[in-house]
Design an enzyme around this catalytic site. Structure first.
Site, PDB file in Angstrom:
ATOM      1  N   GLU A 222       0.830  -1.200   0.000  1.00  0.00           N
ATOM      2  CA  GLU A 222       0.000   0.000   0.000  1.00  0.00           C
ATOM      3  C   GLU A 222       0.868   1.255   0.000  1.00  0.00           C
ATOM      4  O   GLU A 222       0.624   2.190  -0.753  1.00  0.00           O
ATOM      5  CB  GLU A 222      -0.927   0.010   1.216  1.00  0.00           C
ATOM      6  CG  GLU A 222      -1.814   1.244   1.265  1.00  0.00           C
ATOM      7  CD  GLU A 222      -2.778   1.248   2.435  1.00  0.00           C
ATOM      8  OE1 GLU A 222      -3.341   2.318   2.720  1.00  0.00           O
ATOM      9  OE2 GLU A 222      -2.975   0.188   3.075  1.00  0.00           O
ATOM     10  N   ARG A 300      -6.899   2.999  13.842  1.00  0.00           N
ATOM     11  CA  ARG A 300      -7.832   1.872  13.708  1.00  0.00           C
ATOM     12  C   ARG A 300      -7.753   0.941  14.912  1.00  0.00           C
ATOM     13  O   ARG A 300      -8.739   0.291  15.261  1.00  0.00           O
ATOM     14  CB  ARG A 300      -7.589   1.108  12.404  1.00  0.00           C
ATOM     15  CG  ARG A 300      -8.696   0.115  12.076  1.00  0.00           C
ATOM     16  CD  ARG A 300      -8.537  -0.499  10.696  1.00  0.00           C
ATOM     17  NE  ARG A 300      -9.012   0.352   9.626  1.00  0.00           N
ATOM     18  CZ  ARG A 300     -10.229   0.274   9.071  1.00  0.00           C
ATOM     19  NH1 ARG A 300     -11.104  -0.612   9.533  1.00  0.00           N
ATOM     20  NH2 ARG A 300     -10.569   1.056   8.083  1.00  0.00           N
ATOM     21  N   GLU A 701     -10.567  -8.258   5.069  1.00  0.00           N
ATOM     22  CA  GLU A 701      -9.853  -8.213   6.346  1.00  0.00           C
ATOM     23  C   GLU A 701     -10.552  -8.904   7.510  1.00  0.00           C
ATOM     24  O   GLU A 701      -9.884  -9.546   8.326  1.00  0.00           O
ATOM     25  CB  GLU A 701      -9.565  -6.760   6.724  1.00  0.00           C
ATOM     26  CG  GLU A 701      -8.542  -6.101   5.826  1.00  0.00           C
ATOM     27  CD  GLU A 701      -8.417  -4.621   6.112  1.00  0.00           C
ATOM     28  OE1 GLU A 701      -7.423  -4.239   6.750  1.00  0.00           O
ATOM     29  OE2 GLU A 701      -9.312  -3.863   5.705  1.00  0.00           O
TER      30      GLU A 701
END
Length: 746
Positions: A222, A300, A701
């Site tokens: 990413e 997160r 995920e």
């Protein structure tokens, strides 16, 4: 992609035909973790056969900066090095072998500086990448007095190597007028484009990034794919020739970041009725030497600190700690699993103290629709439905009874069972990233081309994009081609990450196709002299009031072209209602949540400490799956990857910051012999409206978190053998740790 995969025809970076005159490069990286560069001597390396040029920081025409969230990461070390593996120089040669041979002749002298590898030490010395953040709900300070049971503890979770089959790599090819085309094995083509432009001091429209597919990513491509693309572009910029770099496996493992290790503290308070009344957690995130995506990963963790439980009083604080390790980065789950492990450890500690199964506490505290998350969003929960269906399908009491009976009749082998309920939010937590575009062309022969910002990396997103177009147009999938991901066709893309790729790009594709379809229906209504509302296109045939006509898809498309009606559409989509105020740490950051419940059973050999995962039985919240085979495959892969993280994948850095688990001989991932003997996945099918494509919830995920259950199942098996043993909450639970827990005093 399955057709070309099976035939060995799928194109990856190393399958792209190379242009004549292509050069190859390799990185000379820092041999120590922290220090000041005193001398860099490339003289001997420059004279090696095949060497074209060696680049250093002094050769960068723009900014020597590749940091995305925070500009704190140099492309090539200038005066200081901050981790073992930090690039210092780039050797470009006529062959890969020549470039690597020249690296060995480069000499560097570095004055050593203090090395930090532990996040708690970094925090103690004030080495923080960003200020700490805290999520709060209710008032924990006053809630403790209302608790009948209060437990405290500490947890450790290690990193995890991405170990994608295709290593990092890129191929930069100069174009006319000073532009570049870069083939990059990246999840974020726009991030590559933006960073190349910054480093080379070019406008972004001079940099084209093209990605056909990746041989795996898991988050490791990413942000960190950018480095290698920029290095190739830098060499190509100066030499005006194509330049390629594909990392060897040990290079990749040494120089790239992993899943973030965390060291955490918890405090949990319960009532006599086993309701969790208060919970506090402090997370020390090991970010490595630069920010990379660590601030977002840390965020997160806070979003998922309570997993799938409603707790009225929560205080969770996280520290993003700078250490002298390669910058850690995104990995499937993106900080969520680290947060979930801590709350599960806290529940387990409470259950041990009360001498009850952890499942009693888990079930009593599952989220209900209308409950509030610590960040302010209100739950639309499927937690109880997943748990209840798991009990209905698999009979939890009978499974536990079977484990107990086995343990009663076996001395040297013990079984353990653990339940792992999950709740995972779907969206980028940075609101602006929740946007996507899709470009759809219908050609005059009736075939269709679709371009989106989605990157195919084995998760099946190309198939889902094709399904969207085929469904909207009601045409045979063979008529549709999904094109490469290209920054010239689709600009300003978000990375393929956060389990949001199919939703964002799929709905954009649906909008584009629906717009074209509406134009085609208008043409059909005009040509067939009927009302627009009576026109339907079904299975490539035009219907009027439910009756088939002699017009087919191809005839209608050509008729629209003759009338000069546009057969192309660029659509933009951003999910409504998403917002988050970081100054208050409150908002509605997720489009929806995915829920599920897994039951994991294991068998431990109590003489040797080795173990088997017998079964993982799952009820998963798929919404209304649009492709069952892909979604089940994603579940299976995620479960095994999560089990690997929790049981065998152990990243080892020594005190000098050198990676010791630096090859597949010293770093073990699950293979066919270590995966669960049985994986059963049942679907919780719902008809609720959500912001998912065709109501098919994201599945990339969330299943990884089921792997956490393997850790606690192993813990329960060890406890069955030695009830008095004290087992620290230290993952992964390797065979060595199991053996030491079985016999702590020997």
């Amino acid at each position: 992609d399955s057709y070309t995969h099976l035939r060995g025809e799928s194109v990856y970076l190393d399958d792209i035909p190379m242009t004549n005159g292509t050069l190859f490069c390799a990185v000379f990286d820092s041999p120590i973790a922290h220090g000041k560069i005193k001398l860099l001597d490339t003289a001997e390396a420059t004279t090696m056969a095949g060497v074209v040029r060696i680049f250093t920081a002094a050769d960068i025409p723009g900014e020597n900066q590749i940091g995305g969230i925070i500009p704190d990461e140099e492309l090539l070390a200038n005066t200081h090095v901050h981790f073992c593996g930090m690039p210092i120089a780039l050797v470009v040669a006529t062959s890969d072998e020549a470039a690597r041979a020249a690296i060995k002749k480069i000499k560097v002298e570095i004055d050593p500086l203090p090395i930090i590898t532990d996040p708690r030490e970094a925090k103690g010395k004030g080495e923080l990448i960003i200020p700490p953040r805290t999520f709060q709900l209710g008032d924990t300070t006053n809630a403790w007095s209302k608790c009948d049971y209060i437990l405290e503890g500490q947890t450790e979770t290690n990193g995890q190597e991405h170990l994608y089959i295709e290593t990092q790599g890129a191929y930069a090819v100069p174009q006319e007028n000073g532009a570049f085309r870069i083939y990059s094995s990246t999840q974020g083509p726009t991030a590559v484009q933006r960073t190349v432009a910054r480093v080379l001091n070019l406008p972004m429209n001079q940099v084209e990034v093209d990605t056909t597919r990746l041989g795996g990513g898991f988050g490791g491509k990413e942000d960190q794919a950018t480095t290698w693309a920029v290095l190739c572009a830098l060499a190509s910029y100066h030499l005006k020739k194509p330049v390629k770099y594909s990392l060897h496996r040990m290079e990749d493992m040494r120089m790239t970041g992993k899943r973030h290790p965390y060291s955490s503290d918890f405090k949990i308070g319960l009532s006599k009725e086993l309701k969790i009344l208060a919970y506090e957690a402090t997370f020390y995130q090991n970010a490595g030497a630069a920010a990379d995506l660590s601030p977002a990963v840390m965020e997160r963790t806070l979003f998922h600190c309570n997993n799938t439980y409603f707790i009225p009083n929560v205080k969770a604080t996280a520290f993003c700690c700078r250490t002298n390790l390669p910058p850690n980065t995104a990995f499937r789950g993106f900080g969520g699993p680290q947060g979930m492990f801590v709350i599960e450890a806290a529940i387990t500690k409470a259950a041990d103290a009360l001498n009850i199964p952890a499942s009693e506490i888990q079930q009593k505290n599952l989220l209900q629709t209308g409950d509030e998350f610590p960040y302010g969003q209100i739950a639309d929960s499927e937690a109880n439905e997943c748990w209840n269906k798991a009990d209905e399908q698999f009979n939890i009491k009978e499974l536990q009874k079977g484990v107990d009976e086995f343990n009663a009749s076996n001395k040297n082998h013990k079984k353990g069972l653990a339940i792992m309920p999950i709740c995972f939010g779907i969206s980028f937590t940075k609101t602006l990233m929740n946007q996507a575009r899709s470009l759809v062309h219908v050609y005059t022969d009736g075939s269709v081309g679709v371009s989106t910002g989605a990157v195919e990396m084995g998760q099946g997103v190309n198939t889902k994009m094709l399904q969207v177009a085929a469904s909207v147009f009601s045409i045979d999938p063979s008529k549709i081609k999904i094109n490469t991901t290209n920054t010239y066709r689709i600009a300003n893309t978000s990375p393929s990450a956060a389990s949001a790729t199919a939703d964002l790009n799929g709905i954009a594709t649906e909008i584009a196709c629906t717009t074209i379809l509406q134009r085609l229906k208008e043409v059909a209504a005009e040509e067939l002299k009927t009302e627009l509302s009576s026109v339907e296109i079904k299975n490539e045939r035009i219907y009027i009031d439910g009756k088939a006509t002699d017009w087919d898809w191809n005839k209608l498309v050509m008729a629209a072209y003759v009338k000069r009606i546009s057969l192309s559409e660029l659509a933009h989509y951003t999910p409504p209602g998403i917002h988050f105020d970081a100054t208050k740490e409150k908002g509605h950051p997720f489009a929806y949540h995915v829920y599920g419940t897994s039951i994991t059973t294991v068998t431990v050999d109590c003489i040797r400490g080795i173990y088997e995962v017998d079964a993982v039985k799952v009820v998963h919240d798929f919404g209304k799956s649009m492709n069952t085979m892909i979604d089940i495959g994603q579940c299976e892969g995620g479960i095994v990857q999560g089990i690997g993280w929790m049981t065998m994948e152990e990243i080892i850095y020594d005190k000098e910051g050198k990676l010791r688990s630096n090859a597949l001989s010293t770093y073990k991932v699950p293979d066919i012999y270590s995966v669960p003997k049985e994986i059963t996945i049942q679907s919780l099918t719902t008809e609720k409206n959500n912001l998912a494509i065709f109501r098919s919830k994201a599945v990339g995920e969330p299943p990884l978190m089921y792997g956490i259950g393997a850790y606690f199942a192993l813990r329960n098996a060890v406890k069955a053998f030695n009830p008095t043993t004290v087992i620290p909450f230290d993952a992964p639970m390797t065979p060595e740790k199991v053996l030491m827990s079985l016999y702590p005093n020997t």
